[in-house]
Structures are given as C-alpha cells and as structure tokens.
Design an enzyme around this catalytic site. Structure first.
Site, PDB file in Angstrom:
ATOM      1  N   ASP A   1       1.045  16.754  40.889  1.00  0.00           N
ATOM      2  CA  ASP A   1       1.484  18.089  40.491  1.00  0.00           C
ATOM      3  C   ASP A   1       2.536  18.563  41.482  1.00  0.00           C
ATOM      4  OD1 ASP A   1      -0.193  18.364  38.269  1.00  0.00           O
ATOM      5  OD2 ASP A   1      -1.834  19.159  39.470  1.00  0.00           O
TER       6      ASP A   1
ATOM      7  N   ASP B   1       1.409  18.962  31.931  1.00  0.00           N
ATOM      8  CA  ASP B   1       0.523  20.094  31.657  1.00  0.00           C
ATOM      9  C   ASP B   1       1.198  21.104  30.729  1.00  0.00           C
ATOM     10  OD1 ASP B   1      -1.308  18.927  33.405  1.00  0.00           O
ATOM     11  OD2 ASP B   1      -0.640  20.137  35.110  1.00  0.00           O
TER      12      ASP B   1
END
Length: 170
Positions: free
Chosen positions: A117, A136
């Site tokens: 991330d 995401d």
C-alpha cells in the site's frame, strides 16, 4: 466476457505498475514517505497483511492463504454471476475492475506475503492514518458499480403474467 476481461486486465496492470514505480523506482520502501500534494495526496509505505483496516493481520501464513483463497473464490463467483446476469456494459466493466483489483492484491500476497500500500489521503483537518493502493480503488469502484448498475431479474416481464397461477376461464 471480453469487456470484463479487458477492464480486469487494465485494473491489474495499472495497479502493479503503480506499485512498482512508487515503491521500487521512487524508493518509497526505503524512504517511507513522499509528500505529493499534502495533505490531499501523500505516499506512505505500508504492508497490509490483513484486509481493510488491519483485520486478520496476524501475519500468519494461514491467514495469508485464507485471504488468497477467499479473494480467488470471490473473483470466480463474480465472474460466474456477471456472465449470466450483467447485460449492461457498465456492470461488466465494474465486475472486471473488482476482479482485476482483487487479483492484483492476490499477486502481492503471493510475491511479498502482504499487500503493498502507498496512497494516503487526508483533508479538512482530518489526518487519515490509513494507506491503500489502486487495486483497492478498483475493488471499491467495481463493487459500487455492481450495486448501482447491475440489473436484476426481479422486474416483471411484459409478456409474463404477474401472478404465477393463471385464472381458468369458466
């Protein structure tokens, strides 16, 4: 199926390229933080071993394989459902985005053991501590698209009677 494939393919590729560029080429893994347009957009290095907000993030191999299996099962279910029930192009694109994003995160778990991330967004005096990635975003957009744009079979047809018991003439 072609539309689902291409939407998923491009979601997957865009996510993987973005991770490679930001984390490896820009060396975010080493420097940990890059302010892009603070506070709206920042790059912050993150290793997500669970699901959203750190759920199931105990770091065990069992959790990793459960999450991989669950993601693949959901992708298969979405593809089966979309093939039969998604006549609208936007629903097909939504299914592809969801599947492509989910598979991009699966690849991260297979390669690294966790999901990479790097996106962090804050606004209006609120400091958001969470990081996410483009996969995401694609998963979220795809799920919303399926919720809002998928047509169900619950609408009565013009040719079928509304009552399943036909009245007998008589």
């Amino acid at each position: 199926m072609r539309m689902i494939f291409w939407a998923g393919f491009w979601a997957f590729v865009i996510d993987q390229i973005s991770k490679y560029v930001v984390i490896h080429m820009m060396e975010l893994a080493r420097i940990r933080s890059i302010d892009v347009l603070p506070p709206l957009l920042n790059f912050r290095y993150g290793e997500n071993r669970g699901i959203n907000f750190g759920l199931l993030a105990d770091g065990s191999d069992l959790s990793r394989w459960i999450l991989i299996s669950l993601a693949i099962a959901i992708c298969i279910a979405i593809l089966i459902w979309a093939r039969k029930n998604a006549p609208r192009p936007i629903a097909k694109v939504s299914a592809g985005l969801l599947v492509g994003g989910a598979l991009a995160n699966v690849v991260d778990r297979l390669i690294y053991g966790y999901v990479l991330d790097f996106l962090n967004m804050s606004c209006c005096g609120i400091n958001n501590p969470f990081v996410f990635n483009l996969a995401d975003v694609f998963i979220f957009a795809g799920a919303l698209g399926l919720i809002f744009f998928a047509e169900g079979d619950d609408k009565p047809s013009k040719n079928k009677p509304r009552n399943s018991k036909a009245k007998k003439a008589g």
